[in-house]
Design an enzyme around this catalytic site. Structure first.
Site, mmCIF file in Angstrom:
data_model
loop_
_atom_site.group_PDB
_atom_site.id
_atom_site.type_symbol
_atom_site.label_atom_id
_atom_site.label_comp_id
_atom_site.label_asym_id
_atom_site.label_seq_id
_atom_site.Cartn_x
_atom_site.Cartn_y
_atom_site.Cartn_z
ATOM 1 N N GLY A 18 -21.369 -21.424 -22.165
ATOM 2 C CA GLY A 18 -22.712 -20.535 -22.010
ATOM 3 C C GLY A 18 -22.440 -19.511 -20.809
ATOM 4 N N GLY A 20 -24.096 -18.230 -16.988
ATOM 5 C CA GLY A 20 -24.906 -18.678 -15.984
ATOM 6 C C GLY A 20 -25.559 -17.204 -15.355
ATOM 7 N N GLY A 21 -26.085 -17.371 -14.225
ATOM 8 C CA GLY A 21 -26.731 -16.201 -13.440
ATOM 9 C C GLY A 21 -25.760 -15.106 -13.279
ATOM 10 N N ASP A 151 -35.629 -20.624 -10.063
ATOM 11 C CA ASP A 151 -35.304 -20.492 -11.344
ATOM 12 C C ASP A 151 -35.436 -21.626 -12.098
ATOM 13 O OD1 ASP A 151 -35.260 -18.649 -13.831
ATOM 14 O OD2 ASP A 151 -33.188 -18.360 -13.359
#
Length: 500
Positions: A18, A20-21, A151
């Site tokens: 995936g 991430g930030g 977040d």
């Protein structure tokens, strides 16, 4: 990607997991230790040359790189069961890409699990309580070391195959410091995901642990009902809801929700940060609902891990004093000089360890012992260990002469107090700094900016607006009219005028 990509001659990159930030996350295999790991590799945006935007794009890329390494430092400090462990960090010389190697979590993200529940078969109360209780326990420990995630949302939470909840992606975490320029954008900057952002986040106000509690409350609502507390529409934005709309009742959607849980949710989504419960308090309310056998035990009781396996620790207790031989003056001077050299090499925690040792063995000479303590307080501030910094600086400041060093330390104390939410004390220190007619333009500018940002938090919005507007010409002169600092100030002033 190469057909057989070996990162840094050690990690065989496999399937993507995936994003991430700050980068993409891949499943990988550590060829040296023969184990599977997760590798986050920083995105490398192309920066074209020869255009007016090139310099700004290059600066943004450098900022992203700094944030990536900040995530690494932040995550590495935690060492918690609720946060993936950090194994390695480096820069791949073949691609000049920074990377972070972490524990591979085998399980599912919370947002994927929530989707699996339906209105006819909603998530069980005990399941939701267990997930939120584990997250609260982790946040309690994170907040203890002055870190705010900022977040909290289902896609940043993962349920491991053994049932443990992990909090992911500290890329936008705040090591609770609102530093001096060039970090002026830390105040007045909106960070987070709109459906889960607290009132103070959407307004660009200072954030602290209560912002994480607000986000966790939104996640709790989503687990129990299948949707976030507020729904955006053409007439009402998430921002408007978070600022003005009271939180809905859980019991109106889930009648089986106990009154205590509904009350907790309402408190977690309070518009006033100080009215929200701490993470440890959230854990205590959720614990019985998660059907965990529990009893109150001291932190050091060896039975505690078995009876309360995920409980956050209580308030930090002072370390028992052990008699140690005092340092000589020469040893204290050596510790001060070595700590300064380490700090110059950005080895702040090693420098702090040296001064901690020196402070624990006072020489008995007041001037030498005071010098050790004030340098320790300053380094704790620079290392963004603000709770400790405040404790040390409050002790040493009354003993200093009124000089340039004392004024600088008052400014550091103000920033550290801001970081941990002591806004009134921070304002008092900032006003004391500005009352010193001898301070230079840079310190006066920074203190004025911080004061202008904080005054609205104390109900003095008009004074804050006036101060920020009077500061604007200096920011334009120092950074240019189109600089991020001037744009941030303008947004903040416009925002305050709308609200007042």
């Amino acid at each position: 990607m190469d057909e057989d990509w070996i990162l840094a001659d050690r990690y065989r990159i496999g399937s993507p997991i995936g994003s991430g930030g700050m980068g993409h996350v891949w499943e990988a295999h550590d060829l040296q230790l023969d184990r599977d790991v997760a590798v986050k590799i920083m995105r490398q945006p192309a920066v074209p040359g020869g255009t007016p935007e090139s310099a700004e794009l290059a600066a943004a890329a450098a900022t992203d790189r700094e944030r990536f390494f900040r995530e690494i430092r932040t995550t590495a400090r935690l060492e918690l069961s609720g946060v993936p462990a950090v194994y390695d960090v480096g820069v791949d010389p073949a691609r000049d890409q920074p990377f972070l190697v972490m524990q591979l979590i085998r399980g599912a993200t919370l947002d994927d699990l929530i989707i699996g529940f339906t209105r006819e078969e909603p998530a069980p109360l005990s399941w939701c309580a267990a997930v939120a209780a584990q997250a609260a326990a982790t946040l309690a420990e994170v907040h203890r070391v002055d870190i705010v995630h900022r977040d909290i949302k289902p896609s940043n939470m993962m349920v491991h195959a053994d049932g443990q909840v992990k909090i992911l992606d500290f890329g936008v975490a705040l090591l609770q410091g609102v530093q001096a320029l060039p970090k002026l954008t830390q105040l007045g900057m909106t960070v987070g995901s709109p459906p889960y952002m607290s009132r103070e986040q959407v307004l660009g106000n200072p954030v602290g642990p209560p912002s994480d509690i607000y986000g966790l409350g939104c996640v709790l609502h989503e687990m129990l009902t299948g949707r976030v507390p507020f729904t955006e529409s053409s007439s009402r934005s998430y921002r408007d809801h978070h600022v003005n709309t009271p939180p809905p009742s859980l019991r109106s959607t889930r009648p089986d929700v106990p009154i205590d849980l509904d009350d907790l949710f309402q408190a977690m989504l309070s518009k006033t940060p100080t009215s929200r419960p701490s993470a440890a308090a959230v854990y205590e309310v959720l614990l019985p609902l998660a059907q965990v056998v529990a009893r109150a035990l001291d932190d050091d009781d060896p039975r505690r891990p078995f009876l309360r396996p995920l409980a956050p620790r209580g308030p930090r207790k002072s370390t028992p004093k052990v008699h140690r031989a005092p340092m000589t003056i020469d040893e204290a001077v050596d510790a001060i000089e070595r700590s300064a050299a380490l700090a110059a090499e950005e080895q702040l925690h090693a420098a702090i360890d040296l001064l901690d040792e020196a402070a624990a063995r006072p020489t008995g000479v007041p001037a030498a012992d005071l010098e050790v303590r004030l340098r320790l307080g300053s380094l704790l501030h620079l290392a963004e260990e603000h709770t400790r910094a405040v404790a040390v600086l409050e002790e040493v400041l009354p003993n200093l002469e009124q000089d340039e060093q004392a004024t600088e330390l008052r400014y550091q104390a103000a920033i550290s107090h801001t970081a941990i939410g002591n806004f009134e004390t921070a304002v008092r220190y900032l006003r004391a700094v500005l009352a010193d007619d001898t301070i230079d333009g840079t310190l006066r500018r920074d203190a004025s900016y911080q004061l202008g940002m904080l005054l609205p938090e104390l109900g003095e919005a008009a004074d804050g607006i006036h101060l920020l507007e009077s500061l604007r010409p200096q920011l334009v002169a120092d950074f240019g009219g189109d600089s991020v600092h001037v744009r941030t100030l303008d947004r903040r002033v416009a925002q305050l005028k709308r609200l007042t």
